[in-house]
Write an enzyme that holds these catalytic residues in place. Sequence first.
Site, PDB file in Angstrom:
ATOM      1  N   GLU A  93      50.261 -53.460  -6.363  1.00  0.00           N
ATOM      2  CA  GLU A  93      51.329 -54.436  -6.570  1.00  0.00           C
ATOM      3  C   GLU A  93      52.374 -54.421  -5.459  1.00  0.00           C
ATOM      4  O   GLU A  93      53.187 -55.341  -5.354  1.00  0.00           O
ATOM      5  CB  GLU A  93      52.020 -54.169  -7.914  1.00  0.00           C
ATOM      6  CG  GLU A  93      51.180 -54.508  -9.138  1.00  0.00           C
ATOM      7  CD  GLU A  93      50.918 -55.996  -9.278  1.00  0.00           C
ATOM      8  OE1 GLU A  93      51.701 -56.805  -8.727  1.00  0.00           O
ATOM      9  OE2 GLU A  93      49.916 -56.361  -9.918  1.00  0.00           O
ATOM     10  N   GLU A  98      36.344 -35.882 -12.200  1.00  0.00           N
ATOM     11  CA  GLU A  98      37.647 -35.221 -12.193  1.00  0.00           C
ATOM     12  C   GLU A  98      37.546 -33.713 -11.974  1.00  0.00           C
ATOM     13  O   GLU A  98      38.522 -33.056 -11.614  1.00  0.00           O
ATOM     14  CB  GLU A  98      38.407 -35.501 -13.485  1.00  0.00           C
ATOM     15  CG  GLU A  98      37.865 -34.795 -14.708  1.00  0.00           C
ATOM     16  CD  GLU A  98      38.815 -34.952 -15.897  1.00  0.00           C
ATOM     17  OE1 GLU A  98      39.152 -33.921 -16.489  1.00  0.00           O
ATOM     18  OE2 GLU A  98      39.206 -36.087 -16.224  1.00  0.00           O
TER      19      GLU A  98
END
EC number: 4.2.1.126
Length: 298
Positions: free
Chosen positions: A83, A114
């Site tokens: 953004e 992960e």
Amino acid sequence: MQLEKMITEGSNAASAEIDRVSTLEMCRIINDEDKTVPLAVERVLPDIAAAIDVIHAQVSGGGRLIYLGAGTSGRLGILDASECPPTYGVKPGLVVGLIAGGEYAIQHAVEGAEDSREGGVNDLKNIGLTAQDVVVGIAASGRTPYVIAGLEYARQLGCRTVGISCNPGSAVSTTAEFAITPIVGAEVVTGSSRMKAGTAQKLVLNMLSTGLMIKSGKVFGNLMVDVVATNEKLHVRQVNIVKNATGCNAEQAETALIACERNCKTAIVMVLKNLDAAEAKKRLDQHGGFIRQVLDKE
């Protein structure tokens, strides 16, 4: 840290019977728990402010802001990073989001990603991490190997590092130079850290990136004066920004924007200082792009 001892893995008494209540009561329970999240973030505001100052110093010196996470935490980092270019007109590579498992992991679970320490290090190497950059490791549990290894590697290079987690004393917190640890308590659904912990992480990331942009001159008053007009809505927003910043009308704002190739900052200085586009841009450049400095010092 053992999983069963983590606050984020605890059992929440408020939701112990949530599978037996009405839909409305279910929503109330979740909403009541969500209300506690901003208060948890409030308690760590000094830590967030310290991180913002460090991030700004590094970015001002040519560095980047790098988010590193797995699962929900990684996706939140990517969301925040993506953004920044349209909102503040920065280059896409200035704020980077990395997720364990790569692009595929944005929409899919990648088993074991992960847990890969090598993955965290390699992803940072692949973007050419340097000592000028800031690495923000994000992990609700604070125990994610991908993130911990990435932070360790970043510190070895001399990077400034920030660790965001929701468990006090976690490995992420102790590995990073700066720790931001909003304690949100047990989740409504036990262990579902995409909920309150994820919300807390999003609020923290909002502050980190927004604080960076404000301190970088990307905001005048409360207006996003470097917004890029990539669609009709943003064209209208640009006009409104120039109007609100200067007190001119829509026609004057649009005329100024057209004259300066739709750069809000330049248009604002043009109107307020009665300058042409070239001179307005020159003065902004002389003051590092800060409208406030152009107005206050000239």
